[in-house]
Design a protein around this motif. Structure first.
Motif, short mmCIF file in Angstrom:
data_model
loop_
_atom_site.label_atom_id
_atom_site.label_comp_id
_atom_site.label_asym_id
_atom_site.label_seq_id
_atom_site.Cartn_x
_atom_site.Cartn_y
_atom_site.Cartn_z
N PRO A 109 32.58 58.95 43.98
CA PRO A 109 33.96 58.73 43.54
C PRO A 109 34.10 59.05 42.05
O PRO A 109 33.36 58.51 41.22
CB PRO A 109 34.18 57.23 43.82
N LEU A 110 35.03 59.94 41.72
CA LEU A 110 35.04 60.51 40.38
C LEU A 110 35.38 59.50 39.29
O LEU A 110 34.75 59.50 38.22
CB LEU A 110 36.03 61.69 40.34
N ASN A 111 36.35 58.64 39.53
CA ASN A 111 36.68 57.64 38.51
C ASN A 111 35.47 56.78 38.18
O ASN A 111 35.14 56.54 37.02
CB ASN A 111 37.82 56.74 38.99
N CYS A 131 32.65 58.86 36.41
CA CYS A 131 33.00 59.15 35.02
C CYS A 131 32.81 57.92 34.15
O CYS A 131 32.22 58.00 33.07
CB CYS A 131 34.45 59.64 34.96
N ALA A 132 33.31 56.78 34.62
CA ALA A 132 33.16 55.54 33.84
C ALA A 132 31.69 55.20 33.65
O ALA A 132 31.27 54.78 32.56
CB ALA A 132 33.89 54.41 34.55
N SER A 133 30.88 55.40 34.70
CA SER A 133 29.45 55.11 34.60
C SER A 133 28.76 56.06 33.62
O SER A 133 27.90 55.64 32.84
CB SER A 133 28.82 55.24 35.99
N LYS A 138 49.81 49.86 31.84
CA LYS A 138 48.41 49.46 31.74
C LYS A 138 47.56 50.51 32.44
O LYS A 138 48.06 51.35 33.20
CB LYS A 138 48.18 48.09 32.38
N TYR A 139 46.25 50.46 32.16
CA TYR A 139 45.32 51.29 32.92
C TYR A 139 45.18 50.73 34.32
O TYR A 139 44.99 49.52 34.51
CB TYR A 139 43.97 51.36 32.23
N ALA A 140 45.27 51.61 35.30
CA ALA A 140 45.35 51.17 36.70
C ALA A 140 44.01 50.72 37.24
O ALA A 140 43.96 49.92 38.18
CB ALA A 140 45.90 52.30 37.57
N THR A 141 42.89 51.24 36.69
CA THR A 141 41.57 50.91 37.22
C THR A 141 40.60 50.67 36.07
O THR A 141 40.92 50.91 34.90
CB THR A 141 41.02 52.06 38.09
N LEU A 180 42.98 53.57 43.49
CA LEU A 180 43.04 52.21 42.95
C LEU A 180 41.78 51.43 43.31
O LEU A 180 41.37 50.53 42.57
CB LEU A 180 44.29 51.49 43.48
N ASN A 181 41.19 51.75 44.44
CA ASN A 181 39.87 51.20 44.78
C ASN A 181 38.85 52.26 44.43
O ASN A 181 38.46 53.09 45.26
CB ASN A 181 39.80 50.85 46.27
N ASP A 182 38.42 52.26 43.16
CA ASP A 182 37.58 53.34 42.64
C ASP A 182 36.34 53.60 43.48
O ASP A 182 35.96 54.74 43.72
CB ASP A 182 37.13 53.02 41.21
#
Length: 583
Positions: A227-229, A232-234, A419-422, A457-459
């Motif tokens: 999952p890209l979001n 990327c965050a990781s 706001k940021y959604a995730t 929304l469910n990253d």
């Protein structure tokens, strides 16, 4: 590399390549060299170096484009490159890349760590000393890097501390004015060990750490399979843990991202995703950086002559950028966003990493994408707060699914709370009247930014590509400064620092109503000469009638009376069909 000369000199004049660097808005070059260039081959000429590698075609090209280079020693040629960069106002970071000349890097190439086959610590220190002494009077050589990408099975932290400390102090002793750049372990992807044991000195505030990151540095396949979001965050958090932490807190130190990059042809989607992700982190923190790499090809790499470099910004003949949208993609990255001396309040730029553009507004107060130098500034105190347009009473308000958000004076409704959604903090969301989360999204059909139902929304479970909804609020307290006056001095309006105008006059007011010289040289070559002559300003003249009577006259029409079209067509063909005002 093996030839020990900057790439591309068989295709273009050195000054022309440097002019391209200026045109691409780089203000700095990380200029690499091997230790043996100074310790073993200092008296070898460029021609001798190329003959040893049987680079006959390259010798012919250099003879044509840079004849003075061939009879220089390779050290003299390195200095000549430095001098050309300095003449064009480009800063230089001199980087020891390897000891034995050649491609970098592999775990078992003998160049990886202190004590390896080609990496004798004492010869390395000797080479650093010779390089520092050679460059110490070059004021635009602003930094010297100790070693690129330490790696391999022999890595030991204690040995790292011993020799990196010794090398840093040696360079500082020879040239106390230059920054000293220190790399980490594991291909310079890890400085995490400094959390528990700092370096212990800062060289009178001249110590800088460097770090590298590529799509393949840590689980490169994950950019397409995960999952890209979330991925990327990781990735960004991992970079923070391994290196980014150095810029935080009271004992912060500068961090130079001295290598990152992607396949500039755009063919590798995993690398494209990496860059879009990492650029949000780079801009949010306003890191100093160096892109790998300029060259589109090599004289010789791993035994292959004219080997291509897909990561190179330039094409294989060093003529232009591979990507026509390169400047757009990197515009915000190439902008100073944060300034510790600024007295300006921090605001936010809304950044769209997929294209590199930023958010503007049109005459209907709708949002669109455009150049970041013209971007809107926003205030946003926290998640769930309104997004206010700086300098007005207007707030951003979601209207509905598929509709452009608008700017109006409603700053209190739920539709104006953003706001940021995730947890990835890449999608900006508000809600409609029914409470549905709506995220900003670029609509390529209308050219506007609209709000759409939020993706992912469910990253952790999302397999969609949410990049069309990636908008990052990038903090900035640095503004493009206008000039002002303070008594007898001209100063920057925001900082009050004096600006000294060192201008040259360039006439555009004569009968042809075009700046002189475009029939003789390409425009970019003339402006590069202006920079090389150290002018920081041009007084550009014009005639009033150009605007009041001849605004729609083309250059070609103006020049028909002077029989000069042919010459301009050779050197500046794109100018001919412009109006005089456009030119």
């Amino acid at each position: 590399m093996e030839a020990m000369l900057v790439e591309g000199l068989q295709f273009k004049r050195l000054d022309d390549i440097v002019a391209l660097i200026v045109k691409l808005r780089f203000n700095c070059v990380r200029l690499t060299y091997p230790i043996y260039m100074f310790t073993r081959y200092a008296n070898l000429t460029v021609q001798q170096s190329f003959q040893k590698l049987d680079l006959k075609e390259a010798i012919t090209g250099i003879t044509q484009n840079n004849p003075s280079i061939l009879n220089m020693t390779i050290v003299e040629a390195y200095v000549a490159v430095v001098d050309s960069l300095i003449a064009h106002g480009i800063m230089v970071v001199s980087d020891n890349h390897v000891s034995q000349p050649g491609w970098c890097c592999g775990n078992d190439d003998g160049n990886g760590f202190f004590g390896d086959r080609y990496f004798d610590p004492q010869e390395w220190l000797q080479g650093l000393r010779l390089a520092a002494e050679t460059l110490k009077n070059k004021s635009h050589v602003v930094a010297m890097s100790l070693r690129n990408e330490l790696r391999g099975g022999h890595q030991k932290e204690d040995v790292w501390y011993q020799y990196m400390s010794e090398g840093a102090k040696l360079i500082h002793q020879i040239n106390p004015n230059v920054l000293v750049v220190v790399s980490g372990l594991s291909y310079d992807t890890d400085l995490g060990f400094l959390k528990n044991r700092p370096m212990g000195f800062n060289l009178d505030n001249k110590l800088v750490f460097e770090i590298h990151l590529y799509s393949f540095s840590h689980n490169g396949r994950g950019w397409m399979s995960n999952p890209l979001n979330t991925f990327c965050a990781s990735s960004n958090q991992g970079f923070e843990d391994r290196a980014g932490f150095l810029v935080r807190g009271q004992n912060s130190t500068p961090l130079f991202v001295s290598e990152f990059g992607i396949d500039q042809t755009g063919a590798d989607e995993s690398q494209n995703r990496f860059l879009n992700c990492f650029s949000t982190y780079l801009t949010e923190n306003d890191f100093d950086w160096a892109l790998w790499a300029l060259q589109g090809s090599y004289y010789r790499r791993d035994g292959m002559i004219n080997s291509q470099e897909t990561y190179g910004v330039l094409d294989s003949n060093f003529t232009s950028a591979k990507k026509s949208n390169f400047l757009q993609k990197f515009e915000l990255l190439q902008t100073k966003l944060q300034d510790p001396s600024s007295k300006q309040t921090t605001s936010f730029i809304m950044y769209y990493p997929l294209t590199g553009e930023c958010v503007l507004t049109n005459e209907k107060n709708q949002l669109a994408l455009g150049g970041c130098s013209r971007s809107y500034r926003w205030s946003h105190e926290k998640d769930g707060a309104p997004m206010r347009s700086i300098g007005s009473k207007l707030c951003l308000k979601a209207v509905g699914d598929g509709q452009p958000p608008i700017l109006n004076e409603d700053c209190s409704s739920q539709q104006s709370a953003w706001k940021y959604a995730t947890d990835a903090k890449l999608q900006l969301a508000s809600t409609n009247k029914q409470g549905q989360a709506l995220c900003l999204q670029s609509d390529p059909t209308s050219g506007l930014i609209v709000t759409k139902s939020c993706m992912c929304l469910n990253d952790a479970e999302c397999r969609e590509d949410p990049q069309s909804q990636w908008f990052k609020l990038v903090p900035s307290n640095a503004y493009s400064s206008s000039l002002s006056t303070n008594g007898r001095w001209i100063v920057e309006a925001t900082t009050g620092q004096r600006v000294k105008l060192m201008c040259v006059n360039w006439p555009g007011h004569m009968q042809a109503m075009l700046i002189e010289g475009l029939h003789l040289r390409p425009l970019d070559n003339i402006t590069a000469s202006v920079a090389k002559l150290h002018f920081n300003c041009v007084r550009l003249t014009y005639s009033i009638h150009m605007f009041t009577r001849h605004a729609n006259l083309t250059v070609q029409q103006s020049f028909e009376n002077f029989d000069l079209n042919e010459a301009i067509a050779i050197n500046n063909p794109s100018i001919l069909n412009l109006t005089l005002v456009e030119a």
